[in-house]
Every structure is written in C-alpha cells, then in structure tokens.
Design a protein around this motif. Sequence first.
Motif, PDB file in Angstrom:
ATOM      1  N   UNK A 112      26.176  93.121 -37.867  1.00  0.00           N
ATOM      2  CA  UNK A 112      25.130  94.110 -38.155  1.00  0.00           C
ATOM      3  C   UNK A 112      23.854  93.781 -37.404  1.00  0.00           C
ATOM      4  N   UNK A 113      23.675  92.527 -37.064  1.00  0.00           N
ATOM      5  CA  UNK A 113      22.614  92.057 -36.180  1.00  0.00           C
ATOM      6  C   UNK A 113      23.121  90.762 -35.573  1.00  0.00           C
ATOM      7  N   UNK A 114      22.534  90.309 -34.446  1.00  0.00           N
ATOM      8  CA  UNK A 114      23.095  89.130 -33.775  1.00  0.00           C
ATOM      9  C   UNK A 114      23.277  87.950 -34.727  1.00  0.00           C
ATOM     10  N   UNK A 515       7.666  80.421 -46.389  1.00  0.00           N
ATOM     11  CA  UNK A 515       8.684  80.700 -45.394  1.00  0.00           C
ATOM     12  C   UNK A 515       9.905  79.876 -45.679  1.00  0.00           C
ATOM     13  N   UNK A 516      10.996  80.279 -45.067  1.00  0.00           N
ATOM     14  CA  UNK A 516      12.208  79.488 -45.168  1.00  0.00           C
ATOM     15  C   UNK A 516      13.153  79.976 -46.233  1.00  0.00           C
ATOM     16  N   UNK A 517      12.744  80.955 -47.086  1.00  0.00           N
ATOM     17  CA  UNK A 517      13.646  81.407 -48.135  1.00  0.00           C
ATOM     18  C   UNK A 517      14.109  82.834 -47.906  1.00  0.00           C
ATOM     19  N   UNK A 518      13.251  83.699 -47.393  1.00  0.00           N
ATOM     20  CA  UNK A 518      13.678  85.077 -47.168  1.00  0.00           C
ATOM     21  C   UNK A 518      14.434  85.212 -45.877  1.00  0.00           C
ATOM     22  N   UNK A 519      15.564  85.928 -45.883  1.00  0.00           N
ATOM     23  CA  UNK A 519      16.335  86.162 -44.664  1.00  0.00           C
ATOM     24  C   UNK A 519      17.329  87.265 -44.927  1.00  0.00           C
ATOM     25  N   UNK A 520      18.010  87.658 -43.886  1.00  0.00           N
ATOM     26  CA  UNK A 520      18.989  88.735 -44.009  1.00  0.00           C
ATOM     27  C   UNK A 520      20.220  88.240 -44.737  1.00  0.00           C
TER      28      UNK A 520
END
Length: 521
Positions: A112-114, A515-520
């Motif tokens: 869905x994304x690289x 930072x470091x916790x939210x991601x796809x």
Amino acid sequence: MRTYRFDYCPALVLGVLLILVGCAEEGRDHAKVDVHAHATGGHGAAPEKITHFTDHTELFVEFPRLVVGEASAFAAHITRLKDFAPVRAGKVTAILTGGGQPEERFATQAPTQPGIFRPEATPQHAGERELTIEIAMPDFTVRHLVGPVTVYADRKAAENAPVDVSTEGDIGFTKEQQWKVDFAVAEASKRPIRNAITVTGVLRARPDGEALLTAQAAGQVQPAGAFPHIGQSVQKGTILAFLVPRLGGDTDFASLQAAARRAKVEFDQSVRERVRLEGLFRDEAVPEKRLLAARSTEESARIEYEAAQRRLGQFAGAEGGIPLRAPISGAMADVRVSPGAFIQEGQLLFHIADDRTIWLELRVPESEAARVAVPTGAGFQVDGITQDFQVLVGKNARLIGSGALVDSTTRTVPVTFEIAKPHPGLRIGMAVKARIFVGDARPVLAVPADAVVDESGVAVVFVQTGGESFQRRPVRTGARDGDWIEILDGLDAGQRVVTRSAYLVKLAATRSGEIGHGHAH
C-alpha cells in the motif's frame, strides 16, 4: 577503548528533529484511520508485534488477535537487509498451518506504500497455528517462519487472553523513520580479533621504485617530442628531454663533433700509412724504423679518436644534447623544469615513482617496541578513504624489517611492510593511522565500531529489541581490529545493534513522548 563522540550541530539537530517529527505526524495520520477500522471491527485487544529475520529480509509485522470468522488486517513492514531499504514490489502471503487443521492462505499483490504490505486474514479454524509470511519479490522469494499464533474461537476469548506489552526502556524508532535515513543494524557475533598497537606511519616508494633525475651539468633543457607532465607513465630508458650543456670557453657541441671528425680522419690516414709502409717493408724498400714509427702514429691517432668519441658519446642520439632517460618505469611524480630553461649542475629535473608496489613504514613507540618482535601484519587508514586496509604477512604483504635502533628524535622504532598498492586513491607520502598486529587472532564477541557511541566517556550501543524498538546499553569494549571492536561486557551474541544512524536513535530517546510511536499500521 576507541569509541566515537558526536558533537552537537544546531542546524543538523533541527533538521533531524523535523524529519523525525514529520515521520511521526505522518504515522499518526495512518494510525487514526486504522484505529477507527479496528474499532468498527470490534478489535479491542492489543495487536501482536513480531520481528523476524532471514538472510535477505527483515519482517516486522503487526496484526490484531486472530478470531475465527473475523477479518484481521496485517501490517507487514519488509526491509531489504542489503541496503535496509523498503521492499517496493512483490506479493506477500500470510499462511496459517498446523494444529490439525487445513492450511489457510491470505495474500496481497502489492504494497500500500513502500515497504508495507497489508494482507487481510479471515481464519476459519481455531487453535494453535503456525504463521509463515511468504514474500515473493521480482528477484527472489523468502519465507519468514514467524512461529506459533493463536486463533481464538470468539472475540471474548481473544480479549480475555493475557497480554505481555512490557516496553520499559524501549526507544521507539519507526520503520518509516528508518527508511528515510541512512540506517542499518548488525548482529553481534564471534569473530577473530587481533591484539594490536596503535601507531602512525607513512606510505613510501621502494628504494628501487623511485628515481630523482638531476642535471649532470649546467646547461639548457630541450624537449624530446612532447615534454613530460605529472602523472604521465614512462618506461625505463625513455628519453624525457635533452640537456645541452654549457661546456665553457669556446667549446660547444659543434666543436666536439668537429674534433671527433678530425680525429677520425687522422686515424684513418695513419692506418693507410701503416699499411703502405708494411708493403714497402716486405719489398725491403723502407727500413723497419719507418714502419715502427708509422705503427706508433697509428696507435696515437686511435687513442685520440677514441677519446673524442667518448666525449661525444654522452651526446649520442641527442641531436645536440645529453639524453635524459628514465632510469625506472613508473609515473611522473614531479616535473621541476620547463622546455628551454637553463639549469645548474645537480638541479632536480624529474621525479619518477613506481607505486605499484609500495612500502608501509610504521613508527612504533619506544614503550611498545618490545611487543613487536615479529609483527604478523597491520591495518591502516588514510584521511579521505573510509576503507580499512589489512596487511597480513605471507598473504598480501612482506615484512621488510623492524629497526634495531630507537630514533633519538621521535623515540620510535620503524617497522616496514611491502605491499601491492591496494587502492588507486593511495599516494606515496600519505600519512597513515595504523595498528600493528601482535600475536594470533582470537575469537571474541564483536560489533562494527560504528555501533559504539561515546556518551561522556561511556561506551553505548543501541540494541534492536523489535522492528521499531531499541534499548540503550552501556558496554565495555576491548581491542579494535579494523572496522570491528571487541565487546567485553553488556551485550550477548545474536543481538542486533544499530550501526548507522545510532545518533538518531539516541535523539529519538530524548523525544520518545512525541515520536517513535505513531506509524502506518
């Protein structure tokens, strides 16, 4: 112990923070969409997170607890280990096997994304199952044997199952962030490390691989075709130029030629006279005294002629000058004269060096000299080239010798190796930072030296505990051998440490709340 210290650069830190925060914001946007999807599907339990490696790829997969009849979306983050870049094309299949039940396969045809593939699984059989993630890429196929997972009979059973979500001390650094920077990890492993002594040195030409061509006499330099230039390859015996000497008085090259011709005429005439008198003497027409005098004249003429030839011989083939020939084959390292210039006797004209085989001359401190009785090799680096060069006696080097005296000025002892030039960027005269190996190699736990970060005198590595989680570990280091450094304490074999962008992981630790916790997902 040799570790690396990073100095803070405000502009660099600001740029890195913007990258990291941008990744986090992008990730939180994806997370909001997925949380909503999970909520509508009733997936209230914490997701499973599994990291697995093959020789070619790293898999970090997240998925909700599997429930019979419910659709569960996998988020498989796949990284190529050769460059730690995201996999951009391929088919990913989640496979459930075992437990006495039929095999179930759930596939997606593209990311869905690289780097992120999202196969959706709707299992039909409850129980303990074996999960395999198969990745079919254009150039090869790999299978990650992830291990046992539980497929629950219903949602209530899934939510009531115990959860182990201990992340104390973890530093979050998402795959999206890793893929946007120069990032890499390496496995701590046993490897041979040699005890070494840190030294300095220089690259030199062999004594017979370097020539300084000087003027034999004062005079003028004339070209012999194209005039030599720095970097030009020359063969032994090649005429580089001509030197037309200043002979003094009224003597010049033309006078030497005339004198040689006159001596030749006189010699030829004395030979003819001696032959004529020998005939007359046989006919008893002349006394022996005249024949003896003719022979003496011929000998004197011969001596004069040979002397004239020797004086002219130094100009042989020079068309008016002494030929300056290359005494060795090699490259023109320096040209100190130009065509038509007048030079003095002894002045340096050309410097030729054959750098195909060079000498590595190292200087061992007096205090360490006793340990270097029979060096087995060395490793060295030069500024401007990141490669670490290994020199091993009997393999790619020859030990020329170790000095018997301590230099009274530097208080060092020279140790010299002969090596074939290992890199085109190396130049004779370059200073080197080196280490001389003493003793045989011994197997020790080691990591790439770039993995060790100096934090106010404390050696620290960042251990990968999961695909997107890391821990700071103080370590005790030992000997360094090239790009590898021995770990005496603080790390176990098989653990993976960050080798590139360790500083960014350290920076992420200071902003772990943002930072470091939210991601796809």
